[in-house]
Design a protein around this motif. Structure first.
Motif, PDB file in Angstrom:
ATOM      1  N   ASP A 707      21.984  30.000  38.781  1.00 51.96           N
ATOM      2  CA  ASP A 707      22.797  31.194  38.609  1.00 51.96           C
ATOM      3  C   ASP A 707      24.143  30.921  39.258  1.00 51.96           C
ATOM      4  OD1 ASP A 707      20.741  32.521  37.378  1.00 51.96           O
ATOM      5  OD2 ASP A 707      20.032  33.476  39.210  1.00 51.96           O
ATOM      6  N   ASN A 708      25.214  31.067  38.503  1.00 54.02           N
ATOM      7  CA  ASN A 708      26.544  30.768  39.011  1.00 54.02           C
ATOM      8  C   ASN A 708      27.326  32.040  39.275  1.00 54.02           C
ATOM      9  OD1 ASN A 708      26.454  27.927  39.100  1.00 54.02           O
ATOM     10  ND2 ASN A 708      26.730  27.824  36.887  1.00 54.02           N
ATOM     11  N   LEU A 709      27.979  32.062  40.438  1.00 50.34           N
ATOM     12  CA  LEU A 709      28.785  33.198  40.859  1.00 50.34           C
ATOM     13  C   LEU A 709      30.223  32.991  40.398  1.00 50.34           C
ATOM     14  CD1 LEU A 709      29.325  35.796  42.565  1.00 50.34           C
ATOM     15  CD2 LEU A 709      29.659  34.269  44.534  1.00 50.34           C
ATOM     16  N   TYR A 710      30.716  33.940  39.606  1.00 52.32           N
ATOM     17  CA  TYR A 710      32.120  33.964  39.189  1.00 52.32           C
ATOM     18  C   TYR A 710      32.824  35.082  39.954  1.00 52.32           C
ATOM     19  CZ  TYR A 710      31.316  30.909  35.102  1.00 52.32           C
ATOM     20  OH  TYR A 710      31.027  29.852  34.283  1.00 52.32           O
ATOM     21  N   VAL A 711      34.080  34.860  40.316  1.00 51.41           N
ATOM     22  CA  VAL A 711      34.841  35.867  41.055  1.00 51.41           C
ATOM     23  C   VAL A 711      36.244  35.971  40.472  1.00 51.41           C
ATOM     24  CG1 VAL A 711      33.582  35.575  43.223  1.00 51.41           C
ATOM     25  CG2 VAL A 711      35.610  34.176  42.778  1.00 51.41           C
ATOM     26  N   VAL A 712      36.849  37.128  40.672  1.00 50.40           N
ATOM     27  CA  VAL A 712      38.287  37.304  40.462  1.00 50.40           C
ATOM     28  C   VAL A 712      38.928  37.330  41.833  1.00 50.40           C
ATOM     29  CG1 VAL A 712      40.113  38.806  39.611  1.00 50.40           C
ATOM     30  CG2 VAL A 712      38.006  38.570  38.314  1.00 50.40           C
ATOM     31  N   THR A 713      39.925  36.477  42.032  1.00 46.41           N
ATOM     32  CA  THR A 713      40.626  36.429  43.308  1.00 46.41           C
ATOM     33  C   THR A 713      42.099  36.756  43.101  1.00 46.41           C
ATOM     34  OG1 THR A 713      41.086  34.060  43.075  1.00 46.41           O
ATOM     35  CG2 THR A 713      39.074  34.691  44.256  1.00 46.41           C
ATOM     36  N   GLU A 714      42.694  37.277  44.133  1.00 45.48           N
ATOM     37  CA  GLU A 714      44.149  37.480  44.161  1.00 45.48           C
ATOM     38  C   GLU A 714      44.706  36.585  45.255  1.00 45.48           C
ATOM     39  OE1 GLU A 714      46.521  41.451  43.792  1.00 45.48           O
ATOM     40  OE2 GLU A 714      46.264  41.047  45.932  1.00 45.48           O
ATOM     41  N   VAL A 717      50.454  32.224  45.681  1.00 52.14           N
ATOM     42  CA  VAL A 717      50.668  30.799  45.487  1.00 52.14           C
ATOM     43  C   VAL A 717      52.165  30.550  45.514  1.00 52.14           C
ATOM     44  CG1 VAL A 717      50.293  28.837  43.958  1.00 52.14           C
ATOM     45  CG2 VAL A 717      48.578  30.642  44.120  1.00 52.14           C
ATOM     46  N   GLY A 718      52.611  29.753  46.519  1.00 53.28           N
ATOM     47  CA  GLY A 718      54.045  29.670  46.738  1.00 53.28           C
ATOM     48  C   GLY A 718      54.519  31.032  47.195  1.00 53.28           C
ATOM     49  N   SER A 719      55.300  31.706  46.375  1.00 49.51           N
ATOM     50  CA  SER A 719      55.732  33.071  46.692  1.00 49.51           C
ATOM     51  C   SER A 719      55.351  34.039  45.590  1.00 49.51           C
ATOM     52  CB  SER A 719      57.256  33.089  46.898  1.00 49.51           C
ATOM     53  OG  SER A 719      57.914  32.588  45.744  1.00 49.51           O
ATOM     54  N   THR A 720      54.440  33.618  44.714  1.00 52.98           N
ATOM     55  CA  THR A 720      54.042  34.438  43.576  1.00 52.98           C
ATOM     56  C   THR A 720      52.588  34.876  43.725  1.00 52.98           C
ATOM     57  OG1 THR A 720      55.546  33.185  42.157  1.00 52.98           O
ATOM     58  CG2 THR A 720      53.878  34.533  41.068  1.00 52.98           C
ATOM     59  N   THR A 721      52.341  36.150  43.485  1.00 51.38           N
ATOM     60  CA  THR A 721      50.981  36.668  43.526  1.00 51.38           C
ATOM     61  C   THR A 721      50.335  36.484  42.162  1.00 51.38           C
ATOM     62  OG1 THR A 721      51.545  38.290  45.225  1.00 51.38           O
ATOM     63  CG2 THR A 721      49.562  38.697  43.937  1.00 51.38           C
ATOM     64  N   LYS A 722      49.165  35.850  42.163  1.00 54.24           N
ATOM     65  CA  LYS A 722      48.439  35.587  40.932  1.00 54.24           C
ATOM     66  C   LYS A 722      46.988  36.030  41.086  1.00 54.24           C
ATOM     67  CE  LYS A 722      51.168  31.510  39.612  1.00 54.24           C
ATOM     68  NZ  LYS A 722      51.099  30.075  39.200  1.00 54.24           N
ATOM     69  N   ARG A 723      46.353  36.208  39.943  1.00 54.33           N
ATOM     70  CA  ARG A 723      44.924  36.518  39.932  1.00 54.33           C
ATOM     71  C   ARG A 723      44.202  35.442  39.124  1.00 54.33           C
ATOM     72  NH1 ARG A 723      44.130  43.094  39.978  1.00 54.33           N
ATOM     73  NH2 ARG A 723      45.784  43.488  41.489  1.00 54.33           N
ATOM     74  N   PHE A 724      43.122  34.933  39.718  1.00 60.23           N
ATOM     75  CA  PHE A 724      42.392  33.823  39.122  1.00 60.23           C
ATOM     76  C   PHE A 724      40.941  34.206  38.887  1.00 60.23           C
ATOM     77  CE2 PHE A 724      45.580  31.712  41.929  1.00 60.23           C
ATOM     78  CZ  PHE A 724      46.339  31.101  40.936  1.00 60.23           C
ATOM     79  N   ILE A 725      40.344  33.547  37.917  1.00 59.06           N
ATOM     80  CA  ILE A 725      38.895  33.551  37.758  1.00 59.06           C
ATOM     81  C   ILE A 725      38.398  32.209  38.265  1.00 59.06           C
ATOM     82  CG2 ILE A 725      36.986  33.633  36.117  1.00 59.06           C
ATOM     83  CD1 ILE A 725      38.766  35.446  34.402  1.00 59.06           C
ATOM     84  N   GLU A 726      37.431  32.262  39.174  1.00 58.49           N
ATOM     85  CA  GLU A 726      36.906  31.049  39.796  1.00 58.49           C
ATOM     86  C   GLU A 726      35.382  31.084  39.766  1.00 58.49           C
ATOM     87  OE1 GLU A 726      38.818  30.305  43.622  1.00 58.49           O
ATOM     88  OE2 GLU A 726      40.475  31.614  43.023  1.00 58.49           O
ATOM     89  N   ARG A 727      34.778  29.898  39.768  1.00 56.71           N
ATOM     90  CA  ARG A 727      33.324  29.788  39.757  1.00 56.71           C
ATOM     91  C   ARG A 727      32.861  29.002  40.969  1.00 56.71           C
ATOM     92  NH1 ARG A 727      29.400  26.512  35.551  1.00 56.71           N
ATOM     93  NH2 ARG A 727      30.558  24.772  36.425  1.00 56.71           N
TER      94      ARG A 727
END
Length: 921
Positions: A707-714, A717-727
């Motif tokens: 079972d793999n856990l996926y997350v959305v992170t904020e 990066v540098g000076s820019t706010t991003k949202r990622f999907i990570e596993r």
């Protein structure tokens, strides 16, 4: 001074709160920890640093919420659905589903706005996922093929159409019948599928004058064929009910005075999510004057116009509309900086941000504050751009506020330097506090209306809740100053949509609409779309009933256990059959089990238990069947770690079964809590997962044997706010560098090239590229097991390494930290060591495949432990297993605790420890 040895052989009580530090008598104290961050607790007792997260994709929007939900068609066909602002994307096996040509992520349109995503509840049956929210008609996301997904409204009607072209005609007449014209026969016809599991609603009624009581008179009923139908059933009216008279596979039937069976009637249906007499719209006949709304600022629009400009070369024109990411006067300047007097230093989101100045152009508001985030161009260190507005305080008494940023830019031209000044103005939204709309009607109830005011005039009225039962409503405008407004309501059938959904006993279950918060609807047996019923009712009919309780609280969740459980905002209810084996329209019982209540966070079913977030206080509770209690009982599984829950809200829950059982809880501040939960072994241990940013969503899906856990992170990066999907990676302790212990990471390899030195000679360069999502970030690399820290990603996602490597992990580092509880062992005065100063002289750890750890009395005095043996310089350290003796940094303290830390991206597992503790007087 006396010395003792304190031994701890298990840590599977997890992190205990401050309120537990005096409870050495609690059986969990001996297996607890004072701190457990980025270290997971195993069911067997050891602790180990968590695995890292691999980068999967950026979310569609970096400034809007999205959530993850799991989709499981079969063990080998699973997906993680990225549900965002009116869209859905799909991810599997750590990759994003792309269009057939690979040009962009595959995406479908959905109806849900970003602000409603966390309140969506869902359930799944095969390839159909049902999603509900009280503000939207229920929807289905259906998988037709790998790249054919569809989102469509739920239809609760049978798929078979009612027969059309139905005719009834007298075909024969008795030889002598004085009553031939005195009787009228009325018929309806339904269609039925081949396996006889679905019957359509009845056709339109048809009638014919015929005295079937006279021998020799017959009536032929005929109809058109229905697609998908194999059988047709005919019903005749008698005593107010249509009774069954025959079934056929052809398109006609002859009635020669067949007696109708009124115990077998045609099915009927209605629109269960519609209420009569709702207010569906409000017309502003006259907007009136003076309806100013004073209140705090609730938001700043992330769009702006240029309000002032000095008009120099390259400066924007007044009235120019801009959005975040706008580079201002970036052509032709090389350098652009906001004036120093407008910079806020040390902001948590951005180290440099332009102050916002608020003007109320319609009132006397004051007290608001905020800043405009400033991004830095990745290609030009000296170039800044506007990245969006952030409100930090709303103030009060604003009517028409505007947020203004003043920019003073320094620009280089061919002939020298120039200076330009301009401003960006953004509109704000205000909380409507002083204007109230009252709906007056003798019969209706439940409507909620929200006025929109511009310059003191009511320009629009939004219907938040339609209410029901209104016949002739009038709208009264309540305001201390304003006059003249005239509003007219439109009354019609309005939507009243469920907030909860599930499956139970082969029925799809809906519950908890805004106007009927304790209503439960269940489809006909064996279907998930058929809401038909008969007169009289049959056991297989749809079920519709309201829970009667002392308080009117909305049903938040439907949970299928051995019996159906309904979780409301104030209680837990068991729904079961009454004097029968299954729930039917006439056999249903609702009994309260407890009076705690659940929040809107979707619960998780674990074995035969339910874990859910309590309605008040944010604690997580367990609902389980108790034979002794004769029902379901609930308990607080977070009571020993209350410090992780009190004062926090929770966004989502997810559950991992394999390789180890963990509940994951996304906290509102961005921390991910883990809970090792094995109820049959009485194991329940909390720990924290922290990262360089925030966790915003979590979901678990089976992929292969894990079972793999996926997350959305904020992340910034540098000076820019991003949202990622990570596993999250599957942990691998085979060797240094074989497992992932970095976040937002990528796995790549070095590429060798040459470049010219300053002296004209060439040097070989080893480059890792493709890290575009980490552009501008400081990262750590693990290259064939060797760690390189403090690397900067630049040149469109590249870093340089001093040597070649076949397998390179690059990502954001994190530290695992474990702190023991205060020592509670017996001394000569039977004080359990309390009141004695203590010094931890030496610690003996039993570890498994571990290297790179630090030890100290607290996090401020950690000492790296020498764990290398005979490894060559430049090679990764060997992993050690067994007992190791570590000398702590000596310091006297009251608790006698120590901290073990793993700052390196290497595995760390501790099975037990023994500490030599020296006691003072």
């Amino acid at each position: 001074m006396p010395r003792i040895y304190s031994t701890q052989s298990s840590y599977n009580a997890g992190e205990l709160g401050e309120l537990m530090l005096g409870r050495a008598d609690d059986p969990k104290y001996a297996a607890g920890l004072a701190k457990c961050v980025n270290a997971v607790v195993t069911p067997q007792g050891p602790i180990k640093n968590r695995a890292g997260f691999m980068f999967v994709a950026e979310t569609k929007y970096s400034n809007k919420p999205c959530i993850l939900i799991p989709f499981t068609y079969s063990a080998d066909q699973t997906m993680i659905i990225e549900l965002g602002d009116k869209y859905a994307r799909f991810h599997t096996q750590g990759k994003t589903l792309m269009n057939a040509d690979g040009s962009a992520p595959y995406e479908i349109e959905t109806p849900w706005a970003a602000e409603h995503l966390y309140e969506i509840h869902y359930t799944q049956n095969a390839d159909i996922m049902t999603l509900v929210h009280s503000s939207y008609p229920p929807q289905e996301i259906i998988r037709y093929s790998a790249r054919d997904w569809r989102c469509q409204p739920v239809s609760l009607l049978t798929k078979l159409s009612a027969p059309t072209g139905v005719k009834a005609e007298r075909v024969t007449t008795a030889a002598s019948d004085d009553n031939a014209s005195k009787y009228t026969q009325v018929y309806v016809v339904t269609a039925m599928n081949g396996d006889r599991t679905e019957e359509s609603v009845p056709s339109d009624q048809v009638s014919v004058v015929a005295n079937l009581y006279a021998t020799g008179t017959t009536v032929k009923i005929s109809w058109n064929s229905v697609e998908g139908a194999s059988f047709y059933r005919v019903y005749k009216l008698q005593g107010g009910l249509f009774g069954f008279i025959g079934e056929t596979q052809v398109l006609e039937i002859i009635d020669d005075n067949i007696g109708p069976e009124t115990g077998d009637t045609p099915p009927y249906t209605d629109d269960i999510f519609s209420v009569a007499g709702g207010i569906t719209a409000v017309e502003v006949v006259n907007g009136g004057t003076g309806y100013y709304i004073d209140g705090p600022i609730t938001g700043i629009k992330n769009e702006a116009v240029v309000g002032m400009s000095d008009g120099g070369p390259g400066t924007p024109a007044i009235g120019t509309k801009v959005t975040p990411g706008w580079n201002g006067i970036y052509n032709p300047p090389w350098v652009k900086r906001p004036n120093a007097e407008d910079i806020i230093d040390g902001d948590a989101t951005n180290p440099h941000a332009v102050k916002l100045h608020f003007e109320d152009r319609g009132g006397s508001g004051s007290g608001a504050s905020g800043y405009a985030a400033v991004g830095q161009d990745s290609h030009n260190y000296y170039a800044d751009y506007w990245a969006g507005n952030v409100l930090t305080a709303g103030g009060d008494h604003y009517r028409k506020p505007v947020a203004i940023q003043y920019w003073h830019s320094e620009v280089r031209y061919d002939w020298g330097w120039g200076f330009h000044t301009f401003s960006l103005e953004s509109e704000c939204t205000v909380n409507a506090g002083d204007l109230e709309l009252e709906v007056v009607d003798e019969t209706g109830r439940g409507a909620e209306l929200s006025p929109v005011v511009e310059n003191g005039v009511i320009v629009r009225v939004d219907v938040l809740r339609p209410g029901s039962g209104y016949t002739n409503p009038t709208i009264r405008v309540i305001h201390p100053v304003g006059t003249g407004a005239v509003l007219k309501a439109t009354v019609a059938n309005a939507g009243d949509y469920p907030a909860a959904v599930g499956y139970f006993e082969q029925r799809r279950v809906f519950a908890g609409s805004p106007l009927r918060p304790q209503q439960i609807w269940m489809t006909a047996t064996g279907t998930d779309y058929n809401m038909t019923y008969h007169l009289p009712l049959q056991d297989t009919d749809r079920v519709s009933f309201a829970v009667a309780s002392r308080d009117m609280n909305q049903i938040q969740h439907i949970v299928a256990l051995q019996q159906l459980v309904a979780l409301t905002s104030a209680a837990e209810w068991r729904v079961s059959p009454l004097n029968s084996d299954a729930i039917t329209p006439t056999s249903i019982s609702v009994r309260p089990q407890s009076y705690i209540g659940a929040s809107t966070v979707q619960p998780q079913i674990i074995n035969t238990n339910v874990l859910y977030v309590a309605a008040r206080g944010g604690h997580i509770r367990e609902l389980a069947y108790s034979y002794n209690a004769g029902g379901y009982v609930t308990g607080d599984v977070s009571i020993r770690a209350a410090h992780l829950f009190d004062g926090y809200e929770f966004l989502q829950l997810a559950y991992t079964k394999q390789p180890e059982p963990y509940l994951w809880a996304v906290r509102g501040d961005g921390v991910l809590l883990g809970f090792n939960y094995v109820p049959e072994q009485q194991v329940g241990a909390w720990f924290q997962v922290q990262t360089a940013g925030k966790f915003l969503s979590a979901a678990v899906v089976q992929e292969g044997v894990y079972d793999n856990l996926y997350v959305v992170t904020e992340r910034t990066v540098g000076s820019t706010t991003k949202r990622f999907i990570e596993r999250q990676a599957v942990r691998d302790d085979a060797s240094p560098g074989s497992g992932l212990f970095l976040d937002c990471a990528g796995e790549l390899a070095t590429v060798s090239s040459t470049r010219e030195r300053a002296d004209g000679t060439e040097e070989e360069v080893f480059t890792v590229s493709g890290l575009t999502w980490l552009e501008g970030a400081a990262v750590t690399a693990v290259a064939d097991g060797v760690v390189y820290s403090g690397l900067a990603v630049s040149d469109e996602g590249s870093i340089e390494l001093p040597r070649a490597a076949n397998r390179v992990f690059v990502g954001l580092p994190y530290t695992a930290t474990v702190q023991t509880l205060p020592v509670a062992v017996g001394v000569s005065d039977n004080s359990l060591s309390r009141g004695h100063p203590k010094n931890v002289n030496r610690v003996s750890l039993r570890v498994y495949r571990t290297t790179g750890i630090q030890l100290g009395p607290d996090e401020a005095h950690l000492k790296p432990m020498r764990m290398r043996t005979a490894e060559p310089y430049g090679s990764p350290p060997s992993l050690q297993s067994g007992e190791i003796d570590l000398v702590s940094v000596g310091t006297w303290q009251r608790d006698g605790t120590f901290v073990v830390s793993q700052p390196e991206p290497y595995p760390f597992t501790m099975t037990c420890h023994s500490a030599e503790i020296e006691f003072g007087g």
